[in-house]
Write an enzyme that holds these catalytic residues in place. Structure first.
Site, PDB file in Angstrom:
ATOM      1  N   SER A  25      -1.868 -15.432  -1.486  1.00  0.00           N
ATOM      2  CA  SER A  25      -0.795 -15.226  -2.449  1.00  0.00           C
ATOM      3  C   SER A  25      -0.603 -16.491  -3.272  1.00  0.00           C
ATOM      4  O   SER A  25      -0.941 -17.604  -2.850  1.00  0.00           O
ATOM      5  CB  SER A  25       0.508 -14.856  -1.742  1.00  0.00           C
ATOM      6  OG  SER A  25       0.385 -13.641  -1.036  1.00  0.00           O
ATOM      7  N   GLU A  36       8.448  -1.685  -1.162  1.00  0.00           N
ATOM      8  CA  GLU A  36       7.554  -2.811  -0.859  1.00  0.00           C
ATOM      9  C   GLU A  36       7.293  -2.960   0.648  1.00  0.00           C
ATOM     10  O   GLU A  36       6.862  -4.016   1.098  1.00  0.00           O
ATOM     11  CB  GLU A  36       8.131  -4.096  -1.429  1.00  0.00           C
ATOM     12  CG  GLU A  36       8.231  -4.104  -2.944  1.00  0.00           C
ATOM     13  CD  GLU A  36       8.821  -5.398  -3.466  1.00  0.00           C
ATOM     14  OE1 GLU A  36       8.083  -6.389  -3.575  1.00  0.00           O
ATOM     15  OE2 GLU A  36      10.027  -5.413  -3.768  1.00  0.00           O
ATOM     16  N   SER A  61       7.087  -6.473  -6.670  1.00  0.00           N
ATOM     17  CA  SER A  61       5.659  -6.186  -6.510  1.00  0.00           C
ATOM     18  C   SER A  61       5.106  -5.328  -7.641  1.00  0.00           C
ATOM     19  O   SER A  61       4.137  -4.599  -7.466  1.00  0.00           O
ATOM     20  CB  SER A  61       5.377  -5.501  -5.160  1.00  0.00           C
ATOM     21  OG  SER A  61       5.635  -6.390  -4.093  1.00  0.00           O
TER      22      SER A  61
END
Length: 379
Positions: free
Chosen positions: A347, A23, A211
């Site tokens: 996000s 990530e 993720s």
């Protein structure tokens, strides 16, 4: 005697990002957004990137170079101010100095750090390892401590903790490294028996990943081995989950002076051209959620209660994003928590708090202030 007019020193925030996990790029993107939002009149900022091979490097304070551009992912190596120099944080609690080293040169002190904002995702950062270093160094930091970070990263033990606190979780199975390495046939048989009980498709995923990397939706036995090997590229420990039919609902938790509070929830609608909400859907195609989730007042109150309960069960601090399924029977099942969720302005965690009355810059500031007032060590 002349009056001392020197201004008090501003708190110094080290934003640490990148790291050795898969990530890495998402961590860089997240850190860029935070660097853009920190109030420079209120804080001094020191950006520190960790390369994919683990070198700590002083980086450019350049948020505009830390975004995904034309589907290309950013990397700490492209931001580092030196190809060989390193940054060292003192592990002496009485000395919070950060030192810049360069081969053949005298180490250069960069000054003290008052708080670390660890924008790392995945192993070697979000899993308690960095938090342990900061505890040894006596440097306060944003987010969960060692235990909560470790539990929050390992989906098996996370679920075990949830069950022990009476929180609803879906069916799952674990394949440990030794099981697959020494007797893959027995491990495969265990998964087949799990599928016979709970049905196909299954989701095979790294037990300590994030993720949506390394996750495969498996429709039948023919795709199982390939899915396991894909997950094992990220983590030798594998988690297998059954499909829960329903809606994906998320909820943010943020610590206030009087304790943790939950945000309005968000819904992740089904994504087109993807089997599920995978890495590309999240970060490349920027699939967007619905905030607030259209689930009604009663369901909203229930998911907020469960999100805070999950936060407390794992002994989290600062922030958490809790991910749920709202099943076709109308019940909530918790899938996982993220102790350092994706944190760009688009996000889901910041968007949920924006809709709850906390702007992105205010959210960043609140987390820094909370960390500054919290001591390291047992608490």
């Amino acid at each position: 005697m002349s009056e001392n007019t020197q201004s008090p020193r501003k708190p110094r925030v080290a934003v640490v990002f990148g790291g050795r996990s898969s990530e890495h790029a998402i961590s860089v993107v997240t850190a860029g957004a935070v660097l853009s939002a920190i109030d420079r009149d209120k804080y001094d900022v020191l950006p520190i990137g960790i390369t994919t091979d683990g070198r700590w490097a002083l980086t450019a304070d350049a948020p505009e170079r830390m975004a995904i551009a034309d589907r290309a992912l950013p990397n700490v190596a492209d931001l580092a101010e030196s190809e060989t120099g390193g940054v060292v944080l003192s592990v002496d609690p009485a000395d919070r100095q950060v030192v810049l080293t360069e081969p053949g040169a005298v180490p250069k002190a960069l000054g003290e750090v008052d708080v670390v904002f660890p924008m790392l995702h995945g192993p070697y950062g979000e899993d308690g390892t960095l938090q342990g270093l900061l505890e040894l160094s006596g440097v306060p930091y944003v987010g969960a401590g060692v235990l909560a970070s470790a539990v929050g990263q390992d989906k098996e033990y996370m679920k075990r903790v949830f069950v022990s606190f009476g929180l609803p979780v879906g069916p799952y199975e674990v394949i440990r490294p030794r099981e697959w390495e020494q007797n893959p046939a027995a491990a495969r048989k265990k998964i087949v028996e799990f599928a016979a009980e709970h049905g196909w498709p299954l989701f095979v995923k790294p037990a300590r990943g994030g993720s949506s990397m390394g996750i495969t939706k498996v429709d039948d036995l023919s795709g199982l081995d390939e899915a396991i090997e894909e997950a094992r590229r990220h983590d030798p420990k594998i988690l297998v989950e059954s499909l829960l039919r329903g809606r994906e609902i998320e909820c943010g938790v943020l610590e206030f002076e009087d304790g943790p509070r939950a945000s309005v929830p968000a819904e992740i609608p089904p994504v087109t051209n993807h089997d599920f909400y995978d890495f590309e859907a999240k970060y490349i195609d920027s699939a967007s959620g619905i905030v607030p989730a259209p689930i009604g007042d009663e369901a909203t109150a229930e998911i907020q209660r469960l999100a805070v309960a999950a936060y407390e069960a794992v002994s989290c601090e600062g922030l958490v994003r809790a991910d749920f399924f709202l099943t076709e029977d109308g019940d909530f099942v918790i899938n996982e928590i993220n102790t350092m969720p994706g944190f760009t302005p688009i996000s889901m965690y910041p968007r949920m708090w924006q809709e709850s009355g906390v702007s992105y810059p205010e959210l960043v500031d609140r987390l820094i202030q909370a960390a500054l007032t919290r001591s390291t060590g047992l608490r």
